[in-house]
Design a protein around this motif. Structure first.
Motif, short mmCIF file in Angstrom:
data_model
loop_
_atom_site.label_atom_id
_atom_site.label_comp_id
_atom_site.label_asym_id
_atom_site.label_seq_id
_atom_site.Cartn_x
_atom_site.Cartn_y
_atom_site.Cartn_z
N GLU A 182 39.40 3.85 60.43
CA GLU A 182 38.57 5.05 60.37
C GLU A 182 37.55 5.06 61.50
O GLU A 182 37.13 4.01 61.99
N ASP A 183 37.14 6.26 61.86
CA ASP A 183 36.04 6.40 62.80
C ASP A 183 34.74 5.96 62.13
O ASP A 183 33.92 5.27 62.72
N ALA A 184 34.54 6.36 60.88
CA ALA A 184 33.40 5.91 60.07
C ALA A 184 33.95 5.58 58.68
O ALA A 184 34.61 6.41 58.06
N SER A 220 39.34 -2.80 55.81
CA SER A 220 39.00 -1.62 56.59
C SER A 220 38.59 -1.99 58.01
O SER A 220 37.87 -2.96 58.22
N LEU A 221 39.06 -1.21 58.96
CA LEU A 221 38.64 -1.31 60.36
C LEU A 221 37.89 -0.03 60.72
O LEU A 221 38.32 1.07 60.36
N GLN A 222 36.80 -0.18 61.46
CA GLN A 222 35.98 0.96 61.82
C GLN A 222 35.71 0.98 63.31
O GLN A 222 35.48 -0.07 63.92
N CYS A 223 35.75 2.17 63.89
CA CYS A 223 35.50 2.32 65.33
C CYS A 223 34.12 1.82 65.70
O CYS A 223 33.19 1.82 64.89
N ARG A 224 34.01 1.37 66.93
CA ARG A 224 32.69 1.02 67.47
C ARG A 224 32.44 1.90 68.68
O ARG A 224 33.26 1.96 69.60
N HIS A 225 31.30 2.59 68.65
CA HIS A 225 30.95 3.47 69.75
C HIS A 225 30.23 2.70 70.86
O HIS A 225 29.83 1.55 70.66
N GLU A 234 41.34 9.67 59.53
CA GLU A 234 41.43 11.02 60.08
C GLU A 234 42.11 10.98 61.44
O GLU A 234 41.61 10.34 62.37
N CYS A 235 43.26 11.65 61.56
CA CYS A 235 43.95 11.75 62.84
C CYS A 235 43.30 12.89 63.64
O CYS A 235 43.34 14.05 63.23
N ARG A 236 42.70 12.53 64.77
CA ARG A 236 42.03 13.57 65.54
C ARG A 236 42.14 13.36 67.04
O ARG A 236 41.44 13.99 67.82
#
Length: 403
Positions: free
Chosen positions: A235-237, A249-254, A284-286
């Protein structure tokens, strides 16, 4: 609402501007004292810090001040009281004079006001800083994820009406299929079909517009997975919290303040495929990650899923085409990939009647070789009715005739 909460609000409502300034100064004094000793935050420490000011506040004043300092340090500050309504999912600040909330029945304007735009900016800066990001004239638009909130902030002059804050509240509340049926989100037959989709390990996408409940439904479906399966969510968040014994869970890092260190969804999907997932889920696929997800579905990762923004079930193929283009795939490539990878599309809508699953459809190629979603079950009034794809869906799921 509790008597204590009512008493706090009455006390707050009766405070004149001079007292308000004095109270704000004392809250600031207590906050600085608590931060100075760098010890773990607790109610006892806050109370002791308030007492150390020497002010005679009384029991109600003490409790109110402790709450205010706690909100300033770990909560939403002057917006914290809006969270008392457990139905609130979004708080939207349009400059100092407008604060809106979404409590499930649509947006409504609250009576809360900030004294100045500088107060809004200070709150936005603190929330963004808590996530290790920077909000200033050099970075006027920032989106971050905190423990219980997702925060997006925009500063002037990008915003022409003052500092803007958009706060999505995560309630950490997961629903069962029975609860979704009771609330009207799911028709009983649709619930049976979706349960079979998970059991038969079909690949699916949950589609819908913002705020229709895509993440909520996806979490509920993931909880139906066998306890022996390993779920890896990307996920992004991080918002997915399925009731499952083996979910990671894996989460994006900005980018950090030095504009480096970012890890995007596409990279996380590649990493997730090396983590021996029984089910791979993209929250979310974006963007370009759609290529990695479809590739995983086409290489033996069955039971995979995710969400996608779309105005209707029928427009999901067009949305996939747009995302595929971001990943460098041409129309033919994304069509073939999606047709062989995806089985089911579940579309949600939101109306005055609440959030509902409106369509369960089949992803397939039409006679001209174009990608389409063919409806199988469609919400109709208080129930649902079979559509052209129902017979094929029955074959896929091996379920009985429509009752």
């Amino acid at each position: 609402m509790s008597d204590l909460t009512r008493s706090r609000r009455r006390a707050s409502a009766g405070t004149d501007s001079g007292n308000h300034d004095g109270a704000a100064a004392m809250v600031s004094e207590v906050r600085l004292a608590v931060l100075a000793d760098q010890l773990p935050l607790s109610g006892a420490r806050l109370a002791a810090a308030v007492q150390s000011t020497g002010k005679l506040l009384g029991a109600t004043g003490m409790l109110r001040t402790v709450d205010q300092v706690h909100a300033e340090l770990q909560g939403l500050g002057p917006l914290q009281h809006l969270l008392e309504d457990l139905t609130v999912t979004d708080i939207l600040v349009n400059g100092p004079d407008e604060v809106w909330v979404d409590g499930g029945a649509g947006l409504r304007r609250t009576s809360h006001r900030f004294s100045t735009d500088a107060e809004v900016r200070a709150l936005a800066t603190r929330l963004i800083s808590a996530a290790g990001r920077r909000l200033d004239d050099g970075n006027p638009c920032v989106d971050v994820r905190l423990a219980a909130f997702r925060v997006h902030a925009v500063l002037p002059p990008v915003s022409n009406r003052g500092t803007l804050l958009s706060i999505r509240v995560q309630r950490h509340r997961e629903f069962t299929m029975a609860e979704l049926i009771e609330s009207g989100t799911l028709d009983p037959l649709m619930a049976e079909v979706l349960h079979a989709v998970v059991v038969r390990r079909l690949n699916f996408l949950v589609s819908g517009a913002t705020g229709t409940g895509k993440t909520t439904l996806l979490s509920t479906l993931l909880a139906l997975s066998a306890s022996s399966e390993r779920l890896v969510t990307v996920e992004d968040a991080a918002e997915l919290t399925p009731r499952h014994p083996h979910a990671v869970s894996l989460q994006c890092r900005h980018n950090n303040a030095e504009n480096s260190g970012a890890i995007d969804l596409a990279e996380l999907v590649r990493q997730a495929m090396r983590m021996r997932p029984d089910r791979l889920i993209v929250g979310e696929c974006r963007g370009a990650e759609v290529r990695e997800l479809l590739a995983a579905m086409n290489t033996g990762h069955s039971g995979a899923g995710g969400t996608i923004h779309s105005n209707s079930a029928e427009t999901v193929p067009a949305r996939l085409m747009a995302l595929g283009a971001l990943a460098g795939l041409n129309r033919e490539a994304i069509t073939l990939q999606a047709a062989s990878a995806l089985d089911i599309v579940v579309h949600l809508v939101r109306s005055s009647g609440g959030r509902q699953v409106a369509v369960i459809g089949l992803m397939e190629l039409d006679n001209a070789g174009a990608l389409r979603v063919r409806p199988a079950l469609v919400r109709c009034g208080g129930g649902c009715e079979a559509a052209s794809g129902w017979a094929r869906l029955q074959d896929l799921l091996r379920i009985g005739p429509l009752s």
